[in-house]
Design an enzyme around this catalytic site. Structure first.
Site, mmCIF file in Angstrom:
data_model
loop_
_atom_site.group_PDB
_atom_site.id
_atom_site.type_symbol
_atom_site.label_atom_id
_atom_site.label_comp_id
_atom_site.label_asym_id
_atom_site.label_seq_id
_atom_site.Cartn_x
_atom_site.Cartn_y
_atom_site.Cartn_z
ATOM 1 N N ARG A 183 -5.241 -2.363 -8.249
ATOM 2 C CA ARG A 183 -4.403 -1.308 -7.682
ATOM 3 C C ARG A 183 -2.982 -1.838 -7.661
ATOM 4 N NH1 ARG A 183 -2.831 -0.378 -1.902
ATOM 5 N NH2 ARG A 183 -1.882 1.687 -1.837
ATOM 6 N N ASN B 244 -7.425 -5.278 -4.760
ATOM 7 C CA ASN B 244 -6.484 -4.408 -4.043
ATOM 8 C C ASN B 244 -5.625 -5.304 -3.161
ATOM 9 O OD1 ASN B 244 -5.154 -2.508 -2.471
ATOM 10 N ND2 ASN B 244 -6.951 -1.210 -2.212
ATOM 11 N N ARG C 280 5.084 3.801 10.396
ATOM 12 C CA ARG C 280 6.260 4.302 9.667
ATOM 13 C C ARG C 280 6.770 5.591 10.310
ATOM 14 N NH1 ARG C 280 2.844 4.042 4.319
ATOM 15 N NH2 ARG C 280 2.632 1.784 4.083
ATOM 16 N N GLU D 120 -11.122 4.294 -3.148
ATOM 17 C CA GLU D 120 -10.212 4.013 -4.247
ATOM 18 C C GLU D 120 -10.743 2.916 -5.158
ATOM 19 O OE1 GLU D 120 -5.932 4.824 -2.134
ATOM 20 O OE2 GLU D 120 -7.371 3.506 -1.144
ATOM 21 N N HIS E 273 -0.528 7.249 -2.763
ATOM 22 C CA HIS E 273 -1.927 7.630 -2.528
ATOM 23 C C HIS E 273 -2.521 8.350 -3.749
ATOM 24 C CE1 HIS E 273 -1.078 7.578 2.073
ATOM 25 N NE2 HIS E 273 -1.620 6.432 1.680
#
Length: 386
Positions: free
Chosen positions: A87, A14, A235, A370, A175
């Site tokens: 990923r 990842n 963000r 994940e 996501h």
């Protein structure tokens, strides 16, 4: 001698813009090794068994080499790997499912790198480094955008003219690996059938909502990039396009991108991107930042619920979603008009119900994982192709 790929260990990588996390899973799904490289290219750190130490890591290839050396020192032989799985944040408009990395797929992933310039290039660098070290090792890419390929065109298309300059500018959503894992695993984890109209909230430093209708993504809050939608750690979340243009005119594109992506959100409002820090601070700024996060989550939840024609359950995942009872309570209080009765005493994570018996809408927590989902996806692909 290498084991059969279907039974051999799988390495999951990842890669972030300046980080790399690897986990190695055996055929039962148990973790054999975990390691993280942080601040790659700067004052780098290796995090192993919860302990951090400095390391000279010039790039992601060097970080991968250091992590594999640590795995060897821990007793794992990388030569026994059956596959590597990655990923990849952006699959672009064409890569809409996890797939084995053939030359054609790799070329498409490189083309999509322009849509995720901070995330796809590091993943591609790790893929290339593994390819150099083990040319015959099978590699799989799992795309964060893929789960949202089921959103209808009316939901993903911006109201832009069809011009060469505008092609590829659309809502993609992110996501997706978290949401795909949640949709597949929630029934067994919670003991209830997957609700038909499920509002899923992946809340962390990056935060989004997804309307999961009949197990498929029907709408999501992130758009062309992970900047859109909810207030996040650093963000802005949703912001008018002309405001972005004006900011870019004032400070330049590069500085504007820095402000919007790395200096805004909770950090810009409250002085810290970590929700735990804000909850402890209890200053006026910290409280406003927390309230802003909750307000806009509730605001966007209304749109997700409308796109599904109602809601049967709400599920929280991600670092904030799983661990902040205050945020969960605020969001569920904001959704109380749906008849949900929130039980503030039931806050344990692990696909637990949060609503009171008799409430028409379930509220649950489901831990995000994940990496193990990526390993499952890779093993399915490799077993099917074997």
């Amino acid at each position: 001698m290498r084991e059969a790929p279907a039974k051999a260990p799988i390495l999951v990588a990842n890669a972030g813009s300046s980080s790399l996390k690897i986990r190695i899973f055996d055929s039962s799904g148990a973790t054999l090794f975990t390691g993280v490289a942080a601040e790659i290219g700067g004052t780098s750190q290796l995090v192993l068994r919860g302990q951090s130490r400095t390391a000279a890591l010039a790039d992601h290839a060097g970080a991968l080499s250091a992590l594999l050396d640590a795995a060897r020192a821990d007793g794992f032989d990388p030569a026994t790997l059956g596959a590597a799985a990655h990923r990849v944040v952006h699959g672009g408009p064409d890569l809409t499912a996890s797939c084995e990395l053939t030359p054609d797929v790799l070329a498409r992933a490189r083309a999509a790198a322009a849509l995720a310039p901070l995330h796809n290039p590091p993943a591609l660098a790790v893929i290339a480094a593994i390819g150099r070290a083990w040319p015959n090792l099978r590699q799989v890419a799992c795309f964060d955008t893929a789960f949202h390929a089921t959103i209808p065109e009316i939901g993903w298309r911006y109201a832009l003219p069809d011009l060469p300059e505008t092609r590829g500018i659309r809502r993609y959503g992110f996501h997706g690996l978290s949401y795909a894992s949640l949709a597949a695993r929630l029934p067994s984890a919670s003991g209830v059938q997957l609700p038909r109209r499920l509002l899923a909230a992946h809340l962390g430093n990056g935060a989004s909502l997804c309307a999961i209708l009949d197990g498929r993504s029907a709408a999501t809050t992130m758009g062309y990039s992970p900047l859109g939608g909810l207030t996040m750690g650093t963000r802005t979340g949703e912001i008018d396009g002309n405001a972005v243009l004006d900011l870019a005119r004032r400070v330049g594109i590069e500085r504007a991108a820095q402000i919007l992506n790395r200096e805004s959100g909770l950090k810009g409002l409250g002085g810290a991107s970590d929700m735990r820090v804000l909850e402890r601070a209890e200053t006026a700024k910290a409280t406003f930042a927390l309230d802003h996060f909750v307000h806009w989550a509730v605001h966007h939840a209304g749109a997700m619920i409308a796109d599904m024609g109602g809601c049967d359950a709400v599920v929280f995942t991600g670092g904030i979603g799983e661990n902040s009872a205050r945020v969960r309570a605020g969001i569920l209080d904001g959704l109380a008009y749906m008849g949900l009765a929130y039980d503030a005493e039931n806050n344990a994570a692990g696909a637990r119900r949060l609503d009171r018996p008799g409430s028409p809408i379930m509220a649950l927590i489901h831990p995000a994982d994940e990496e193990s989902w990526i390993a499952e996806e890779a093993r399915r692909l490799i077993s099917h192709a074997a």
